[in-house]
Design a protein around this motif. Structure first.
Motif, PDB file in Angstrom:
ATOM      1  N   SER A   1       0.489   7.291  -4.114  1.00  0.00           N
ATOM      2  CA  SER A   1       0.620   6.261  -3.022  1.00  0.00           C
ATOM      3  C   SER A   1       2.136   6.049  -2.860  1.00  0.00           C
ATOM      4  O   SER A   1       2.522   5.382  -1.595  1.00  0.00           O
ATOM      5  CB  SER A   1      -0.132   5.116  -3.504  1.00  0.00           C
ATOM      6  OG  SER A   1      -1.569   5.257  -3.304  1.00  0.00           O
TER       7      SER A   1
ATOM      8  N   THR B   1       3.176   5.852   0.990  1.00  0.00           N
ATOM      9  CA  THR B   1       3.614   4.744   1.604  1.00  0.00           C
ATOM     10  C   THR B   1       4.951   4.875   2.304  1.00  0.00           C
ATOM     11  O   THR B   1       5.294   4.422   3.523  1.00  0.00           O
ATOM     12  CB  THR B   1       4.125   3.665   0.517  1.00  0.00           C
ATOM     13  OG1 THR B   1       2.763   3.254  -0.089  1.00  0.00           O
ATOM     14  CG2 THR B   1       4.505   2.448   1.012  1.00  0.00           C
TER      15      THR B   1
ATOM     16  N   THR C   1       3.896   6.267   5.617  1.00  0.00           N
ATOM     17  CA  THR C   1       3.373   5.269   6.901  1.00  0.00           C
ATOM     18  C   THR C   1       4.439   4.254   7.022  1.00  0.00           C
ATOM     19  O   THR C   1       4.323   3.896   8.206  1.00  0.00           O
ATOM     20  CB  THR C   1       1.966   4.632   5.915  1.00  0.00           C
ATOM     21  OG1 THR C   1       2.579   4.144   4.640  1.00  0.00           O
ATOM     22  CG2 THR C   1       1.047   5.666   5.777  1.00  0.00           C
TER      23      THR C   1
ATOM     24  N   ILE D   1      -0.613  -0.687   0.918  1.00  0.00           N
ATOM     25  CA  ILE D   1       0.233   0.154   1.940  1.00  0.00           C
ATOM     26  C   ILE D   1       0.036  -0.069   3.213  1.00  0.00           C
ATOM     27  O   ILE D   1       1.247  -0.161   3.773  1.00  0.00           O
ATOM     28  CB  ILE D   1      -0.555   1.693   1.475  1.00  0.00           C
ATOM     29  CG1 ILE D   1      -0.458   2.179   0.195  1.00  0.00           C
ATOM     30  CG2 ILE D   1       0.167   2.747   2.559  1.00  0.00           C
ATOM     31  CD1 ILE D   1      -1.151   3.343   0.158  1.00  0.00           C
TER      32      ILE D   1
ATOM     33  N   SER E   1       3.442  -1.099   5.638  1.00  0.00           N
ATOM     34  CA  SER E   1       3.602  -0.238   6.574  1.00  0.00           C
ATOM     35  C   SER E   1       4.075  -1.410   7.798  1.00  0.00           C
ATOM     36  O   SER E   1       4.739  -1.145   8.858  1.00  0.00           O
ATOM     37  CB  SER E   1       2.528   0.616   6.660  1.00  0.00           C
ATOM     38  OG  SER E   1       2.449   1.647   5.684  1.00  0.00           O
TER      39      SER E   1
ATOM     40  N   THR F   1       7.026  -4.932  -2.499  1.00  0.00           N
ATOM     41  CA  THR F   1       6.515  -3.862  -3.135  1.00  0.00           C
ATOM     42  C   THR F   1       5.950  -4.109  -4.537  1.00  0.00           C
ATOM     43  O   THR F   1       4.983  -3.535  -4.932  1.00  0.00           O
ATOM     44  CB  THR F   1       7.650  -2.645  -3.409  1.00  0.00           C
ATOM     45  OG1 THR F   1       8.883  -3.737  -4.138  1.00  0.00           O
ATOM     46  CG2 THR F   1       8.293  -2.311  -2.216  1.00  0.00           C
TER      47      THR F   1
END
Length: 273
Positions: free
Chosen positions: A83, A87, A90, A176, A180, A228
């Motif tokens: 991921s 990420t 995206t 995610i 984004s 994050t």
């Protein structure tokens, strides 16, 4: 003898809301959906994100051994380790959705068709959010199911029904998506693809790591609510000490995304296209 005089029947007035070409929220959403799905780069980026998450998850499941020293790693984090790279894909797509239109000049046509401007930004955010979440949740769920089959005879054997597991899979996709969405807002703010990518990497990814090295407890606590770090807390079935709670992490991420989009909306109304 009286002669009847016929008067012409007045034509009914056509109100603006009866125009077949009026701007509506549904039509703006449909327009943004057509723009997103008609670009080859959109599908290439989404497919790349899915392939990275799925591929790395399968590799992690196939190569894991119980005596490898990773038994204390959260299973969902282990399986969805891809991921991190997904990420990045995206995030780039989110920036292209907004800043990409400024680089090509298409934004002028969009804002001419929708003079109020803000519906364009909200429609972009809504279409992008729904698309990314559906794609990444489907990918995360498929990755977990395949990896679970590979891990069935190890100390990382688990199922979606175990406490916190399904919530973490959903949380991973939500994290995610919101990261984004922050990138989409930065793209609308900066109006430059390279500039927005640099701002995201420097401000969202690197800055928290630098701040966490400072010897101040208050700063370290604040860093846990940065984007994050909050996304990481959402994607973990077993919260680690010092991490934000799921509810607080979700609220923080929504606040970051909402603030970025609000700033972009404010400047969209004040600046020229």
């Amino acid at each position: 003898m009286t002669t009847a005089v016929s008067h012409p029947t007045p034509r009914p007035e056509r109100h603006p809301e009866q125009s077949p070409y009026r701007v509506t929220a549904t039509r703006v959403l449909r327009s943004e959906w057509h723009k997103l799905r008609s670009l080859r780069s959109s599908w290439i980026t989404l497919i790349s994100a899915s392939a990275l998450v799925l591929g790395i998850g399968v590799v992690m499941g196939a190569t894991y051994t119980s005596d490898g020293g990773d038994s204390d790693v959260d299973t969902v984090v282990l399986v969805l380790y891809g991921s991190v790279l997904g990420t990045l894909c995206t995030v780039v797509l989110g920036i292209l959705v907004t800043a990409g239109e400024y680089s090509t000049g298409l934004i002028r046509a969009s804002l001419t068709a929708v003079p109020r401007r803000l519906p364009v930004l909200w429609a972009k955010a809504a279409v992008f959010t729904a698309t990314v979440f559906v794609v990444m949740f489907t990918t995360a769920l498929l990755t977990f199911v395949i990896a679970r089959t590979l891990l069935h005879d190890t100390d990382q054997a688990t199922s979606l029904g175990d406490p916190g597991v399904f919530r973490a899979v959903v949380g991973n996709s939500v994290g995610i998506t919101l990261l984004s969405l922050i990138a989409l807002g930065l793209g609308a703010l900066i109006r430059s693809v390279p500039g927005a990518i640099g701002a995201f990497i420097g401000g969202v990814m690197i800055l928290p790591e630098v701040l966490s090295m400072l010897p101040y407890d208050a700063v370290k606590t604040a860093v846990t609510y940065f984007p994050t770090q909050a996304a990481g807390a959402l994607g973990s079935a077993t919260p680690l000490p010092g991490e934000a709670s799921v509810g607080a992490a979700l609220f923080a991420l929504c606040l970051w995304a909402g603030t970025t989009l609000s700033a972009a909306a404010l400047l969209l109304r004040r600046r020229d296209a």
